[in-house]
Design a protein around this motif. Sequence first.
Motif, PDB file in Angstrom:
ATOM      1  N   VAL A  73      38.326  19.846  11.929  1.00 58.72           N
ATOM      2  CA  VAL A  73      39.596  19.284  11.473  1.00 58.72           C
ATOM      3  C   VAL A  73      40.436  20.424  10.905  1.00 58.72           C
ATOM      4  O   VAL A  73      39.973  21.142  10.010  1.00 58.72           O
ATOM      5  CB  VAL A  73      39.398  18.212  10.378  1.00 58.72           C
ATOM      6  N   TYR A  74      41.655  20.571  11.412  1.00 56.26           N
ATOM      7  CA  TYR A  74      42.493  21.683  10.997  1.00 56.26           C
ATOM      8  C   TYR A  74      43.935  21.205  10.815  1.00 56.26           C
ATOM      9  O   TYR A  74      44.384  20.268  11.480  1.00 56.26           O
ATOM     10  CB  TYR A  74      42.433  22.811  12.038  1.00 56.26           C
ATOM     11  N   ASP A  75      44.632  21.850   9.910  1.00 50.58           N
ATOM     12  CA  ASP A  75      46.026  21.504   9.594  1.00 50.58           C
ATOM     13  C   ASP A  75      46.898  21.752  10.825  1.00 50.58           C
ATOM     14  O   ASP A  75      47.130  22.897  11.220  1.00 50.58           O
ATOM     15  CB  ASP A  75      46.495  22.354   8.415  1.00 50.58           C
ATOM     16  N   ARG A  76      47.409  20.680  11.404  1.00 46.34           N
ATOM     17  CA  ARG A  76      48.157  20.802  12.654  1.00 46.34           C
ATOM     18  C   ARG A  76      49.508  21.488  12.479  1.00 46.34           C
ATOM     19  O   ARG A  76      50.073  21.993  13.447  1.00 46.34           O
ATOM     20  CB  ARG A  76      48.339  19.417  13.281  1.00 46.34           C
ATOM     21  N   THR A  77      50.020  21.505  11.264  1.00 50.25           N
ATOM     22  CA  THR A  77      51.311  22.173  11.032  1.00 50.25           C
ATOM     23  C   THR A  77      51.166  23.690  11.101  1.00 50.25           C
ATOM     24  O   THR A  77      52.174  24.409  11.137  1.00 50.25           O
ATOM     25  CB  THR A  77      51.901  21.784   9.661  1.00 50.25           C
ATOM     26  N   LEU A  78      49.914  24.178  11.123  1.00 47.49           N
ATOM     27  CA  LEU A  78      49.671  25.617  11.156  1.00 47.49           C
ATOM     28  C   LEU A  78      49.059  26.069  12.480  1.00 47.49           C
ATOM     29  O   LEU A  78      48.461  27.148  12.550  1.00 47.49           O
ATOM     30  CB  LEU A  78      48.752  26.028   9.992  1.00 47.49           C
ATOM     31  N   PHE A  79      49.234  25.272  13.518  1.00 44.98           N
ATOM     32  CA  PHE A  79      48.619  25.631  14.795  1.00 44.98           C
ATOM     33  C   PHE A  79      49.291  26.833  15.464  1.00 44.98           C
ATOM     34  O   PHE A  79      48.802  27.322  16.483  1.00 44.98           O
ATOM     35  CB  PHE A  79      48.604  24.429  15.745  1.00 44.98           C
ATOM     36  N   HIS A  80      50.400  27.286  14.909  1.00 36.31           N
ATOM     37  CA  HIS A  80      50.987  28.533  15.401  1.00 36.31           C
ATOM     38  C   HIS A  80      50.196  29.742  14.891  1.00 36.31           C
ATOM     39  O   HIS A  80      50.420  30.876  15.331  1.00 36.31           O
ATOM     40  CB  HIS A  80      52.449  28.647  14.972  1.00 36.31           C
ATOM     41  N   LEU A  81      49.263  29.475  13.958  1.00 33.08           N
ATOM     42  CA  LEU A  81      48.365  30.507  13.447  1.00 33.08           C
ATOM     43  C   LEU A  81      46.937  30.188  13.907  1.00 33.08           C
ATOM     44  O   LEU A  81      46.572  29.013  14.041  1.00 33.08           O
ATOM     45  CB  LEU A  81      48.401  30.551  11.911  1.00 33.08           C
ATOM     46  N   ARG A  99      45.209  26.878  -0.133  1.00 33.22           N
ATOM     47  CA  ARG A  99      45.128  25.433   0.142  1.00 33.22           C
ATOM     48  C   ARG A  99      44.211  25.195   1.334  1.00 33.22           C
ATOM     49  O   ARG A  99      44.076  26.034   2.225  1.00 33.22           O
ATOM     50  CB  ARG A  99      46.504  24.814   0.368  1.00 33.22           C
ATOM     51  N   LEU A 100      43.557  24.026   1.333  1.00 30.25           N
ATOM     52  CA  LEU A 100      42.620  23.675   2.386  1.00 30.25           C
ATOM     53  C   LEU A 100      43.361  23.463   3.706  1.00 30.25           C
ATOM     54  O   LEU A 100      44.304  22.668   3.780  1.00 30.25           O
ATOM     55  CB  LEU A 100      41.853  22.404   2.019  1.00 30.25           C
ATOM     56  N   VAL A 101      42.932  24.184   4.753  1.00 29.06           N
ATOM     57  CA  VAL A 101      43.578  24.056   6.058  1.00 29.06           C
ATOM     58  C   VAL A 101      42.575  23.756   7.174  1.00 29.06           C
ATOM     59  O   VAL A 101      42.981  23.535   8.316  1.00 29.06           O
ATOM     60  CB  VAL A 101      44.366  25.331   6.413  1.00 29.06           C
ATOM     61  N   GLY A 102      41.278  23.748   6.849  1.00 24.13           N
ATOM     62  CA  GLY A 102      40.296  23.490   7.897  1.00 24.13           C
ATOM     63  C   GLY A 102      38.955  23.066   7.346  1.00 24.13           C
ATOM     64  O   GLY A 102      38.563  23.460   6.243  1.00 24.13           O
ATOM     65  N   ALA A 103      38.255  22.250   8.128  1.00 25.14           N
ATOM     66  CA  ALA A 103      36.885  21.840   7.800  1.00 25.14           C
ATOM     67  C   ALA A 103      36.105  21.761   9.105  1.00 25.14           C
ATOM     68  O   ALA A 103      36.535  21.087  10.050  1.00 25.14           O
ATOM     69  CB  ALA A 103      36.874  20.493   7.088  1.00 25.14           C
ATOM     70  N   SER A 104      35.007  22.490   9.163  1.00 26.81           N
ATOM     71  CA  SER A 104      34.201  22.573  10.382  1.00 26.81           C
ATOM     72  C   SER A 104      32.765  22.203  10.037  1.00 26.81           C
ATOM     73  O   SER A 104      32.153  22.849   9.190  1.00 26.81           O
ATOM     74  CB  SER A 104      34.244  23.993  10.949  1.00 26.81           C
TER      75      SER A 104
END
Length: 326
Positions: free
Chosen positions: A246-254, A226-231
């Motif tokens: 832009v990055y999935d904030r729910t995955l900022f522990h990774l 699934r898409l988690v980032g766009a740079s």
Amino acid sequence: MKLLDSKHPDFETLRRDILMRQGGLLSPGHCDYYQAYFDHSFEDCSFALVRGDSRMLLLVTRHWSQGRAVYSWYGRSVQLIDELLPQDRAQSEGLAIKRVQHLLIPGCEFDYQAMTSVLDWLSKLLLSLGVTPCSVIEQKISLHSKEQLLAECRKIYRQNFRWGMQNLVCRIIDSHNVMPADFEQFEAFHIAVAGRRTRSTASWFAQLELTKKGENFLILTEYEERLVGASLFAAVGERAYYSVGVYDRTLFHLPISHYPVWLGLLHAKELGCKVMEMGESYYAGVPDSTGRVPDEKACQISHFKRGFGGELVMGLRFRLCSPQTV
């Protein structure tokens, strides 16, 4: 010296030649992007002074806001590109000062940023008009060898790059493979992460066109399919610029954002860019180039960017706001 304004038949060819070489956010297609982004009716007031290979280019537009003339470069700071030979400097700077003074309207705003330790003629003019500058700190990464780039990064970032190589699927999208669906996906992802639409669809289309022209490239990042980032990077000529992340904030522990930016540095180097500009760098409690204290989010993003190394360069930002006449 010959003065060419934006209506002169030779001006656009000269400007395009200079801007394609300068690159970064100055590449020609960014004019269309920033017009769509800020949605103003801009009047191009730019001009050049030329004698053979000796030339100076001032990029300046005018638009109106609440009855006030605002001078910028399509919503960003006015840009000065100085390629003058020493023997032409005195005459050219005198002509340029007169031209700017002629442009300025009582009650106007004028925004200019000088990233140099030696003040240029425009900085001196604004100082003479009583403008008190604010300091500005920008991060610039010289695109040396891969080994040297790695050495400049924080140690933890090197571990994060390895994690990204093993766990992320990154797709580099440029003029050779870009499709409208890529930017439709980018736009939808940005809205989902932000929780709202922050800019017009026209601005996304302008970024798609920049990519088609070879002035941008996009990295889309997937994790567990699934898409988690766009740079998004502006990259042409000598300079590249990390434009949007832009990055999935729910995955900022990774560490989902580190590897895509690393790939962006390497790809910009492959394209021949010499420098990656990371933008203004913010610190907690320290006023930014507008005189405002940045919020926690802006400081966290700058801390993330500084982990990629490079140099912090200090300059001055001049923001003229002359009194309006009654």
